[in-house]
Design an enzyme around this catalytic site. Sequence first.
Site, mmCIF file in Angstrom:
data_model
loop_
_atom_site.group_PDB
_atom_site.id
_atom_site.type_symbol
_atom_site.label_atom_id
_atom_site.label_comp_id
_atom_site.label_asym_id
_atom_site.label_seq_id
_atom_site.Cartn_x
_atom_site.Cartn_y
_atom_site.Cartn_z
ATOM 1 N N GLU A 100 0.825 -1.218 0.000
ATOM 2 C CA GLU A 100 0.000 0.000 0.000
ATOM 3 C C GLU A 100 0.858 1.266 0.000
ATOM 4 O O GLU A 100 0.533 2.271 0.632
ATOM 5 C CB GLU A 100 -0.987 -0.005 1.171
ATOM 6 C CG GLU A 100 -1.990 -1.131 1.064
ATOM 7 C CD GLU A 100 -3.329 -0.811 1.689
ATOM 8 O OE1 GLU A 100 -3.710 0.368 1.716
ATOM 9 O OE2 GLU A 100 -3.989 -1.746 2.147
ATOM 10 N N GLY A 101 1.963 1.213 -0.722
ATOM 11 C CA GLY A 101 2.893 2.322 -0.781
ATOM 12 C C GLY A 101 3.983 2.166 0.255
ATOM 13 O O GLY A 101 3.712 2.176 1.454
#
Length: 394
Positions: A373-374
């Site tokens: 998620e980054g």
Amino acid sequence: MTEEEKDIVAMVHEFVLKEVRPKAAEHDRTGELDWDAYNKAFEMGLICADLPAEYGGQGMSAVTGAWIREELMYGDAGFGLTCGTNNLGIKPVLIAGTEEQKRWCVETLMSDKPGRDPRWPQKRSGFAAFALTEPDAGSDAGACRTTADKTPDGSEYILNGRKCFITNACYADFMCVVASVDRSLGYKGLTMFLVDAHLPGVSIGKHEDKMGIRQSATCDVIFEDVHIPASAIIGKEGEGFKIAMKTLEQGRAGVGSGCVGIMRAILEEAAKYSQVRVTMGKPICKQQAISSKLADMQIAIETSRAIGMKVAALLDAGDPAAAALGPIAKCYCSDALNRVATEGVQILGGYGYMRDYPMEKYMRDAKIFQIFEGTNEIQRMVISGDVIRKYKVK
């Protein structure tokens, strides 16, 4: 917590103690989902609990969803991730989809049907996946090579490309897929599509053999001349990157609460061990070096929960500040989790390194939270950008 949330948390906690934890080590070894537990979680309404009530969901708040996710992750990180990824998979549709798209997706998620991949057993509910990452386009989404070419009459798009590291892909009935309608435009060419995973040309490639979160399935997805109707666009052409970023923004409260659940499991194991392990005539919990570690673990849990719940509350309020606080929460909570996991292994000493104890599993599970998620490096770039804009020299 409200009284209702207290009841929900107590119910989920009892469920994970009875149904998830006893088999977690076995499923960690096999790398297969505990379908019995998953089906029971579905029947309890714990899958996609925040789906809007007007579409047949339970309509729980982001805060309530965060409490549920914390308990599921306390049970097992891979199991909790499998349950939570359906929320991520449908989020682009809830953000920018049409009424027809929303209803179709919710009905699919709540249906009784077998999985799309014959290698996996029957399952109770539908599944969704979010397909953004590619081998050369993870943090740099603008490098996306998956293409969607519009047919001459404009009625369809033809999808070609490959996605990697896609959670729940092998189970998915539909995927929200980011593809480029014009690669020369970079980010501005990215478009989000709602893709029926049963269409001809959609196939599952490599199933990753992961270090941690092993109850969660992570796979390649291959698109070969997949014909999708023009009505499958979510939002408009060129809005794919914006929708993807909004999706990830809303998912970061879940990352924080998931980290807290795992930290709780680590602290519980470490605290219990420290009371029965005796050195120099007293339990090691009485030794200052160990007691300080336990205290720091509790500090990490409480501060991480506070910032994660603040993000969830801002999301519930529709406050745009959630977008700026989300990356901070994601960095802080996942970094705290990895510190706690390292100290947990240290407290158990040699036993913390052995598979006879769950502590080494917690450490393996923890690392991915700094990556997916980054990555935290990307989050810090976002955070520092906000700082520079706020204090820009006039």
